[in-house]
Design an enzyme around this catalytic site. Structure first.
Site, PDB file in Angstrom:
ATOM      1  N   SER A  25     -26.468 -25.316   3.105  1.00  0.00           N
ATOM      2  CA  SER A  25     -27.759 -26.002   3.009  1.00  0.00           C
ATOM      3  C   SER A  25     -28.038 -26.534   1.610  1.00  0.00           C
ATOM      4  CB  SER A  25     -28.914 -25.098   3.446  1.00  0.00           C
ATOM      5  OG  SER A  25     -29.189 -24.122   2.454  1.00  0.00           O
ATOM      6  N   THR A  57     -26.408 -31.858   5.583  1.00  0.00           N
ATOM      7  CA  THR A  57     -26.719 -30.436   5.625  1.00  0.00           C
ATOM      8  C   THR A  57     -28.148 -30.295   6.111  1.00  0.00           C
ATOM      9  OG1 THR A  57     -26.571 -28.357   4.378  1.00  0.00           O
ATOM     10  CG2 THR A  57     -27.438 -30.278   3.183  1.00  0.00           C
ATOM     11  N   TYR A  58     -28.733 -29.135   5.893  1.00  0.00           N
ATOM     12  CA  TYR A  58     -30.120 -28.908   6.281  1.00  0.00           C
ATOM     13  C   TYR A  58     -30.883 -28.342   5.093  1.00  0.00           C
ATOM     14  CZ  TYR A  58     -28.425 -24.134   6.767  1.00  0.00           C
ATOM     15  OH  TYR A  58     -27.853 -22.914   6.520  1.00  0.00           O
ATOM     16  N   GLY A  73     -23.211 -23.444  -0.610  1.00  0.00           N
ATOM     17  CA  GLY A  73     -22.041 -23.397   0.254  1.00  0.00           C
ATOM     18  C   GLY A  73     -20.973 -24.398  -0.142  1.00  0.00           C
ATOM     19  N   ALA A  74     -20.200 -24.833   0.846  1.00  0.00           N
ATOM     20  CA  ALA A  74     -19.042 -25.695   0.607  1.00  0.00           C
ATOM     21  C   ALA A  74     -19.402 -26.991  -0.113  1.00  0.00           C
ATOM     22  CB  ALA A  74     -18.341 -26.009   1.927  1.00  0.00           C
ATOM     23  N   ALA A  75     -20.632 -27.471   0.056  1.00  0.00           N
ATOM     24  CA  ALA A  75     -21.056 -28.707  -0.614  1.00  0.00           C
ATOM     25  C   ALA A  75     -20.984 -28.585  -2.130  1.00  0.00           C
ATOM     26  CB  ALA A  75     -22.470 -29.082  -0.186  1.00  0.00           C
TER      27      ALA A  75
END
Length: 139
Positions: A25, A57-58, A73-75
């Site tokens: 997110s 994403t959110y 996260g992965a971002a």
């Protein structure tokens, strides 16, 4: 027919942190969420102005008044602290909704505080150094 239209944009926000070991997110200051008419859990597209990365994403609500724009996260592999980003949310609208809806466009300062609110997705605030595509002329 439903069309996918831009409903919200936070323009040129500065990423305050990136945490690879988070579930995912983007964390956004609640003041910015309110100004942009974004809800926790709503899908957003993040466009990194510095490196061209785009991702979806959110939203997770961050502390009000904190200026947080946290990539989780992965971002965090794609977007880094200090990068300038645009957060965009889209909505599905019918023709009547399109005619009546004004998108929310939020320009922020270097500390991610709202400095200008509007509804024109192509507006470039005076003194921002940005060029509106509406002002381009072609020979």
């Amino acid at each position: 027919m439903l069309r996918t239209m831009m409903k919200s944009k936070i323009h040129r926000a500065t990423v305050t942190h990136a945490d690879l070991h988070y579930v995912g997110s983007v964390t956004v200051d609640q003041d910015l969420l309110d100004a942009a008419d974004l809800l926790e859990g709503e899908q957003v597209c993040i466009v990194d102005i510095d490196n061209g990365a785009r991702l979806e994403t959110y939203v997770i609500a961050g502390e009000r008044g904190s200026g947080v724009i946290g990539i989780n996260g992965a971002a965090a592999h794609l977007v880094h602290p200090g990068d300038l980003v645009i957060l965009i949310a889209y909505g599905m609208m019918n023709e009547q909704e399109i005619a009546e809806y004004d998108p929310k466009v939020v320009f922020v300062d270097e500390r991610n505080r709202p400095v200008e609110l509007g509804s024109d997705p192509a507006h470039a605030p005076e003194g921002s150094g940005l060029t509106s595509p509406r002002s381009l002329t072609f020979a």
